[in-house]
Structures are given as C-alpha cells and as structure tokens.
Design an enzyme around this catalytic site. Structure first.
Site, short mmCIF file in Angstrom:
data_model
loop_
_atom_site.label_atom_id
_atom_site.label_comp_id
_atom_site.label_asym_id
_atom_site.label_seq_id
_atom_site.Cartn_x
_atom_site.Cartn_y
_atom_site.Cartn_z
CB THR A 65 -7.02 7.40 -0.05
OG1 THR A 65 -8.01 7.10 -1.03
CG2 THR A 65 -6.47 6.10 0.52
CG ASP A 109 -9.54 6.33 -5.62
OD1 ASP A 109 -9.95 7.44 -5.21
OD2 ASP A 109 -9.34 5.36 -4.86
CD GLU A 126 -2.90 -1.16 0.18
OE1 GLU A 126 -3.20 -0.08 -0.35
OE2 GLU A 126 -3.35 -2.25 -0.18
#
Length: 285
Positions: free
Chosen positions: A93, A88, A70
C-alpha cells in the site's frame, strides 16, 4: 486502494496506524461510538451557496481530512513516499491515496508515470506488478521496490502522476456525483472519503451501493429531499459498510469527523474545522 472494477473483494486504503487499531480490536471503538445527532440540526446554508469541493481551497481541506484518517497527519504531501505491506492481503500500500499492488490502481499509476517518463526508476517493475495484480505477492518486487518507490516520490513527475490518478479514479467521480445529487461541499466530501476507502465496484460495500442504501432511506436535494436528512442516511450506510470488515470497523472518521460537521450545519465545509480520528484531535483554521 481498491480497484473500482474489482467486484470480488473489499480493498481499502489502510495505514500502519489503522492496521494496529484493527489488530488491537478496533471494532470495539467503532461499535461503542455514540452518534450525537440532534433532533434539529443547526441552520445550514443550502448547497447552492457552497463552492464545490473542487475549489482549490476546499480540495486542500479534503486532502488534509483524508490524511488525518489515513496517515494520522494533516501533511498529505508527505505521503507521496509512503509505502508498506500492512498485511491486509493487498500487497504493498503506497502513496497519497493508498495505491495497492494487489488491486490494480498501483499498476495503473506506475504505467501512467512510465508513459510520461519512460526512464523512471519504477518502470522495470511493470511486469511484476502485472503478475501480482489480484494477489498479496511481492514476487518480482522485493527487495528494492519500496526504496525505489521512495526515490520516485522525490520526482515531481511521479507526484503529479499520483495526483492525477487520485483525481481520475476517486476525487472527480465523487465530486461529480455529489453535484449531481445537489450536495454542498460537505456532502461531496462524504462521497470522496467513501470512494477512497471502498472504491466504486459492484460489491455491497462499494461507494455506489452505499449511496444506493442511503437512497432507500432518504432523497438527496436534487430529488427534492432535505440535505441533512439525506447525508445522515448516507453516513449511516457508510458506517454499516465499514463494519463489514474488521480493518474498517473503527468508524471515527464518520462519528467524530463528518457527523460533527453535519450536526453543526456546516454543509459548505467552512473553516475553522475541529475533529477527531482514532481519538486524536485535529484543527484547520
């Protein structure tokens, strides 16, 4: 990360590194990977001889493995402060497991933090987080939400809230299902990594449906099946799910990480561990 109750979209944990790969056409990497699966795997310890992934030492390994994929780093604790919009469609995020402003789990996290510490720096964003849930909007969050997130990340109470939500939504359900299926430490980790990326909703690429595809091909140990055979079927189903979305199409976290451990018969996820993600090499001694 995906809201496990969201059945309308795929909401992965993504990082700037993975986004860059997707933009550069990372699907070629995933499609071109060679799966080195020997006809006979090395002698493997039975699951019954393994400690669970919830053993503190094994859990630390799990956090590092996920962080390598990640965040291109084994330092998973450095990710409490991570935040960006990677374009995205999930808004911001952030954090150790990729909580997203557009998928509900960031809202749940900030609500938990506020329940525990009402005067925190992120509490004022709760109304905005409720409004943007399900969208990629920054309305009511910009311009100061990222800097306030990083401030909050220095607070041990917020770090603990991130840990607790990670465990409640992702880690604990994955480990429990792995144990129910009679899987050892590696198998429990394959479940955890899958639920981190795909969530556990009802859509075709969710964790529960990846597992369902695997069960159609092989039985887990709890049903009398061979553990290595079943895990290969699960990883095959996981690769299929990853390739359904461009941002996930680099499958090296399976091909040159989890499959490597499996081919070595390391069902207990014992150290030393050597693997690659996106071509980068990692080691845990």
């Amino acid at each position: 990360m995906r809201n496990p109750n969201d059945t309308t979209a795929t909401n992965p944990v993504l990082t700037s590194r993975r986004t860059l790969l997707a933009l550069l056409g990372a699907s070629a990497v995933g499609a071109g990977a060679v799966l080195l699966r020997p006809a006979h795997a090395s002698a493997a310890a039975p699951a019954a001889s393994c400690v669970g992934l919830d053993d503190p030492a094994k859990k630390e390994i799990a956090m590092k493995l996920v962080s390598s994929a990640e965040n291109s780093s084994l330092d998973w604790k450095a990710q409490y402060k991570y935040i960006e919009d990677i374009g995205d469609g999930r808004g911001y995020t952030a954090g150790i497991i990729g909580f997203c402003s557009g998928t509900g789990d960031m809202l749940d996290l900030v609500q938990l933090y506020t329940d525990r510490k009402p005067s925190n720096v992120l509490a004022k964003y709760l109304p905005a987080l409720r409004r943007v849930n399900g969208t990629d909007s920054h309305s009511g969050l910009d311009p100061n939400f990222p800097s306030d997130w990083r401030k909050a990340a220095t607070d041990t109470a917020f770090q603990q809230a991130q840990n607790d939500e990670r465990d409640r939504v992702y880690f604990n359900p994955a480990v429990q299902q792995g144990k129910t299926d009679g899987l050892g430490t590696l198998g429990q980790f394959t479940y955890y990594d899958a639920i981190v990326m795909h969530g556990d909703g009802d859509d075709a690429t969710s964790f529960r449906n990846i597992r369902k595809r695997a069960l159609a091909k092989a039985k887990p140990p709890a049903q009398g099946g061979n553990e290595t055979t079943y895990l290969n079927a699960f990883l095959d189903a996981r690769v299929w799910a990853m390739k359904q979305e461009e941002a996930h199409s680099d499958t090296t976290r399976v091909d040159t990480e989890q499959r490597v451990f499996l081919n070595k018969g390391n069902l207990c996820l014992n150290t030393p561990l050597d693997w690659k993600v996106y071509g980068d090499s990692y080691h845990i001694g």
